[in-house]
Design a protein around this motif. Structure first.
Motif, mmCIF file in Angstrom:
data_model
loop_
_atom_site.group_PDB
_atom_site.id
_atom_site.type_symbol
_atom_site.label_atom_id
_atom_site.label_comp_id
_atom_site.label_asym_id
_atom_site.label_seq_id
_atom_site.Cartn_x
_atom_site.Cartn_y
_atom_site.Cartn_z
ATOM 1 N N SER A 432 46.925 30.864 44.928
ATOM 2 C CA SER A 432 46.725 29.360 45.053
ATOM 3 C C SER A 432 46.788 28.770 46.343
ATOM 4 O O SER A 432 46.077 27.775 46.843
ATOM 5 N N LEU A 433 47.600 29.777 47.422
ATOM 6 C CA LEU A 433 47.576 29.235 48.775
ATOM 7 C C LEU A 433 46.526 29.605 49.801
ATOM 8 O O LEU A 433 46.236 29.179 50.758
ATOM 9 N N MET A 434 45.668 30.585 49.187
ATOM 10 C CA MET A 434 44.765 31.217 50.212
ATOM 11 C C MET A 434 43.426 31.581 49.251
ATOM 12 O O MET A 434 43.444 32.526 48.402
ATOM 13 N N ASP A 435 42.429 30.701 49.845
ATOM 14 C CA ASP A 435 41.229 30.801 49.090
ATOM 15 C C ASP A 435 40.637 32.175 49.008
ATOM 16 O O ASP A 435 39.394 32.421 48.187
ATOM 17 N N SER A 436 40.590 33.027 49.958
ATOM 18 C CA SER A 436 40.031 34.254 50.099
ATOM 19 C C SER A 436 41.044 35.539 49.650
ATOM 20 O O SER A 436 40.534 36.399 49.436
ATOM 21 N N ASP A 437 42.061 34.935 48.645
ATOM 22 C CA ASP A 437 42.895 36.044 48.290
ATOM 23 C C ASP A 437 42.558 36.646 46.933
ATOM 24 O O ASP A 437 42.667 35.981 45.964
ATOM 25 N N TYR A 438 41.825 37.656 46.987
ATOM 26 C CA TYR A 438 41.475 38.230 45.664
ATOM 27 C C TYR A 438 42.511 39.465 45.246
ATOM 28 O O TYR A 438 42.577 39.981 44.378
ATOM 29 N N HIS A 439 43.498 39.891 46.253
ATOM 30 C CA HIS A 439 44.381 40.822 45.872
ATOM 31 C C HIS A 439 45.344 40.477 44.988
ATOM 32 O O HIS A 439 45.793 40.857 43.852
ATOM 33 N N ASP A 440 46.016 39.102 45.245
ATOM 34 C CA ASP A 440 47.191 38.562 44.021
ATOM 35 C C ASP A 440 46.386 38.058 42.958
ATOM 36 O O ASP A 440 46.985 38.186 41.981
ATOM 37 N N SER A 441 45.269 37.387 43.105
ATOM 38 C CA SER A 441 44.415 37.132 41.599
ATOM 39 C C SER A 441 44.165 38.540 40.774
ATOM 40 O O SER A 441 44.287 38.561 39.662
ATOM 41 N N GLY A 442 44.011 39.505 41.454
ATOM 42 C CA GLY A 442 43.566 40.919 40.997
ATOM 43 C C GLY A 442 45.171 41.450 40.599
ATOM 44 O O GLY A 442 45.218 42.089 39.307
ATOM 45 N N MET A 443 46.270 41.222 41.228
ATOM 46 C CA MET A 443 47.420 41.499 40.419
ATOM 47 C C MET A 443 47.885 40.519 39.329
ATOM 48 O O MET A 443 48.652 41.015 38.362
ATOM 49 N N MET A 444 47.470 39.598 39.254
ATOM 50 C CA MET A 444 47.511 38.637 38.248
ATOM 51 C C MET A 444 46.929 39.119 36.926
ATOM 52 O O MET A 444 47.611 39.054 35.692
ATOM 53 N N TYR A 484 38.946 45.820 43.882
ATOM 54 C CA TYR A 484 39.490 44.799 42.841
ATOM 55 C C TYR A 484 38.281 44.248 42.106
ATOM 56 O O TYR A 484 38.565 43.767 41.192
ATOM 57 N N GLY A 485 37.197 44.146 42.999
ATOM 58 C CA GLY A 485 36.003 43.556 41.874
ATOM 59 C C GLY A 485 35.566 44.371 40.887
ATOM 60 O O GLY A 485 35.419 43.952 39.709
ATOM 61 N N ALA A 486 35.888 45.688 40.801
ATOM 62 C CA ALA A 486 35.867 46.773 39.909
ATOM 63 C C ALA A 486 36.818 46.498 38.785
ATOM 64 O O ALA A 486 36.423 46.607 37.530
ATOM 65 N N VAL A 487 38.023 46.356 39.125
ATOM 66 C CA VAL A 487 38.977 46.106 38.541
ATOM 67 C C VAL A 487 38.611 44.748 37.456
ATOM 68 O O VAL A 487 38.743 44.733 36.275
ATOM 69 N N ALA A 488 38.115 43.662 38.140
ATOM 70 C CA ALA A 488 37.994 42.555 37.411
ATOM 71 C C ALA A 488 36.925 42.456 36.390
ATOM 72 O O ALA A 488 36.722 42.133 35.513
ATOM 73 N N LEU A 489 35.726 43.390 36.633
ATOM 74 C CA LEU A 489 34.601 43.709 36.020
ATOM 75 C C LEU A 489 35.011 44.475 34.744
ATOM 76 O O LEU A 489 34.612 44.152 33.648
ATOM 77 N N ALA A 490 35.819 45.465 34.887
ATOM 78 C CA ALA A 490 36.019 46.462 33.831
ATOM 79 C C ALA A 490 37.122 45.781 32.918
ATOM 80 O O ALA A 490 36.970 45.649 31.541
ATOM 81 N N SER A 491 37.742 44.753 33.332
ATOM 82 C CA SER A 491 38.972 44.010 32.490
ATOM 83 C C SER A 491 38.120 43.143 31.633
ATOM 84 O O SER A 491 38.826 42.577 30.484
ATOM 85 N N VAL A 492 36.888 42.530 31.981
ATOM 86 C CA VAL A 492 36.160 41.670 31.111
ATOM 87 C C VAL A 492 35.016 42.295 30.322
ATOM 88 O O VAL A 492 34.056 41.716 29.548
ATOM 89 N N GLY A 493 35.102 43.797 30.383
ATOM 90 C CA GLY A 493 34.258 44.693 29.764
ATOM 91 C C GLY A 493 32.733 44.903 30.472
ATOM 92 O O GLY A 493 32.081 45.312 29.626
ATOM 93 N N ASP A 494 32.721 44.317 31.641
ATOM 94 C CA ASP A 494 31.418 44.762 32.296
ATOM 95 C C ASP A 494 31.639 46.209 32.853
ATOM 96 O O ASP A 494 31.394 46.353 34.158
ATOM 97 N N VAL A 495 31.655 47.080 32.030
ATOM 98 C CA VAL A 495 32.024 48.644 32.637
ATOM 99 C C VAL A 495 30.807 49.096 33.555
ATOM 100 O O VAL A 495 31.354 49.745 34.572
ATOM 101 N N ASP A 496 29.544 48.894 33.230
ATOM 102 C CA ASP A 496 28.666 49.771 33.826
ATOM 103 C C ASP A 496 28.573 48.993 35.446
ATOM 104 O O ASP A 496 28.457 49.705 36.104
ATOM 105 N N ARG A 497 28.643 47.673 35.509
ATOM 106 C CA ARG A 497 28.864 47.228 36.749
ATOM 107 C C ARG A 497 29.923 47.505 37.616
ATOM 108 O O ARG A 497 29.999 47.854 38.765
#
Length: 585
Positions: A432-444, A484-497
């Motif tokens: 929440s403190l850094m708008d560019s932080d995809y690492h900590d949101s990925g750890m979430m 981390y984008g790949a983690v996010a995509l796979a976690s919502v079922g978009d495995v091909d992407r």
């Protein structure tokens, strides 16, 4: 009847329930939720209830004094004159809250001993005024507290004609936000929220309405050679009128004076009187050297936006900070930032770098520098001194609960200790403190998955993907963002992407071990492609550091393949290479 916001730590939910019943039994409307810290989806509701309450009752316990969330909520109550603190058990409120009269509830909330609750109700009545003593609901206008002066500082526009100067205008914005936050009569929108509007064509009245603030500050920065021009204007959020505006055309050496003048001018325009300690805090910059300050801002931009896992990021930060401290050897913030980058080189990349020395140098100049305490906490944790590390990170959180670096390190330490729920709180906060932080949101995503919260997984994954896409648009070679984008995509079922992103990341930077590890997590837990996961991990185990191996051992994303023979063989070889004993594990 008064509206009461009850702040507590999750470990104290039973005591909070009893307290809420006691306050509610007196006719007050109590807002509390045992799932208060459950995720970002609650943030807007928490903020709304916190700001609309007549009193903020804070339950101080051994658990809550360690909670950054509770301290944030307590600070809101303190700064707006609505704080009603209570203690449970033999505990002293944290620094910054000890000057307030605190109701002592003893060792437990005993309904057979109503005098403590009576003391609390009297304190609520004194804080809220006569409205709190009524047995029937008051009219809305009677309960509504006087509005506090609130402000959003929008990112100052870079007018230098050079995109590389963006770090400077962003740094000026952040410092003004920090300065205004030091004025107790102000409520200042956090950096992350304000930076959501960066680069957008917006109506300032719409911004004020969306954020619920009374004023908006916007401006621009033009830096050319030894000259700087800064314009700033303060807008009334309701009427849209100019409250104050000024243009500063000065030598670059006057940059600190300009920042001081802007903060003080805004306070004057709103007819607010600065306390002596607030004026002094605003005037403290950590350095009198504009050159050192410019170098520090440049280094921090690399730190917050670079490609983690690529040691060139850490090396660049160290190199720039060394120049900063060469210009001003007493610049504590530069020493602390250098220590943070050096600790990554040491523990992530296995280099023989002494970050501890830089951290100690920073603390010798400023003992209250939270980020330097983080480095010490990491050293202690890596060396197996868990309790000492815990005390260090608690100190850092007390000193600066709003620090992105502090919350990141607190989350990392707790995650490594298997405290997933506790880690999630700080991953949420850091995100929440850094708008560019995809690492900590990925750890979430990882934490929510481990806790069985699929709604949390989806929410965190979407945030991670949005931020990763933005980072990749700015730097197509940012393989950490691709991972981390790949983690996010796979976690919502978009495995091909996810597979497309993984293939691209490996082609661009096959030696980024952190990226490889994240891809393995994506294909282990979310895509259920164990063969691909093991393929990603093979080079990782051949070169991973001891610190990385410790992380792997506790990461729930890896659990599905722990019993795989190939995985066990690769992990055993890595442990042998690193001389990892059972004690080190």
């Amino acid at each position: 009847m008064a509206r009461i916001f009850l702040s507590y730590a999750r470990d104290d939910v039973d005591a909070a329930r009893q307290l809420a019943e006691g306050i509610g039994g007196a006719g007050h409307d109590v807002w509390w939720d045992r799932h208060l810290h459950g995720g970002s989806r609650f943030a807007s509701e928490i903020d709304r209830e916190l700001k609309s309450s007549d009193a903020v009752v804070v339950l101080w316990t051994p658990s809550s004094i360690e909670s950054a969330w509770v301290q944030d909520e307590a600070a809101e109550g303190r700064d707006t004159g609505r704080l009603v603190p209570v203690t449970l058990g033999a505990v002293k409120p944290p620094l910054g809250f000890r000057q307030f009269h605190t109701v002592d509830l003893g060792s437990s909330i005993d309904k057979q001993r109503p005098d403590a609750i009576d003391d609390l109700l009297a304190a609520i009545a004194q804080t809220c005024g006569p409205a709190s003593a009524r047995s029937k609901p008051a009219a809305p206008e009677e309960l509504k507290p006087a509005p506090k002066t609130s402000i959003c500082v929008l990112p100052f526009e870079n007018m230098s004609g050079d995109a590389e100067q963006e770090y400077f205008s962003d740094g000026i914005t952040e410092d003004i936000i920090t300065d205004l936050s030091r004025i107790s009569a102000f409520s200042v929108v956090a950096r992350n929220t304000a930076f959501r509007f960066k680069g957008k064509d917006i109506d300032l009245k719409d911004v004020a309405h969306e954020l619920g603030v009374t004023h908006v500050l916007e401006g621009s920065v033009r830096k050319a050679g030894t000259r700087v021009r800064i314009t700033a204007q303060l807008i009334d959020g309701t009427a849209g009128d100019h409250v104050w505006a000024e243009r500063y055309d000065r030598d670059l050496t006057d940059i600190f004076a300009i920042q001081d003048e802007i903060s003080k001018a805004i306070a004057d325009a709103m007819k607010l009187k600065l306390l002596p300690r607030e004026r002094k805090a605003i005037e403290q910059r950590g350095t009198n050297s504009v050159d050192a300050y410019n170098l520090y801002l440049m280094a921090r931009q690399h730190w917050i936006s670079g490609n983690l896992g690529d040691k060139r990021r850490e090396e660049a930060v160290v190199r720039i900070c060394r120049q900063a401290v060469a210009v001003d050897p007493d610049y504590s913030r530069a020493w602390a930032l250098m220590a943070l980058a050096q600790s990554e080189l040491r523990f992530l990349h296995g280099q023989s770098v002494d970050a501890f020395e830089s951290a100690e140098r920073a603390l010798s100049l400023d003992p209250d520098l939270a980020e330097a305490h983080c480095v010490k906490a990491r050293f202690l944790e890596e060396e197996g001194h868990q309790e000492d590390a815990k005390r260090q990170i608690e100190t850092a959180l007390r000193l600066d609960p709003e620090s992105w670096e502090v919350n990141k390190e607190a989350a990392r330490l707790m995650f490594r200790q298997g405290r997933v729920e506790d880690a999630l709180v700080h991953f949420e906060k850091a995100s929440s403190l850094m708008d560019s932080d995809y690492h900590d949101s990925g750890m979430m995503v990882t934490c929510y998955k481990a806790l069985g919260d699929e709604a949390g997984v989806r929410s965190a994954a979407q945030l991670t993907l949005t931020r990763a896409e933005k980072a990749i648009a700015q730097d197509p070679g940012n393989t950490f963002a691709l991972g981390y984008g790949a983690v996010a995509l796979a976690s919502v079922g978009d495995v091909d992407r996810a597979k497309e992103w993984a293939k691209r990341a490996i082609l661009i930077d096959p030696d980024n071990l952190v990226m490889r590890y994240n891809l393995a997590c994506a294909f282990t837990t979310y895509a259920t492609d164990f063969d691909s996961a093991l393929e990603f991990l093979a080079p990782y185990f051949e070169r991973a550091s001891l610190s990385e191996l410790k992380h792997c051992q506790v990461d729930p994303d890896i659990d599905p393949i722990r019993d795989n023979p190939t995985f066990k063989e690769m992990q055993a070889a890595a442990k042998q290479r690193l001389g990892m004993s059972a004690a080190a594990e």
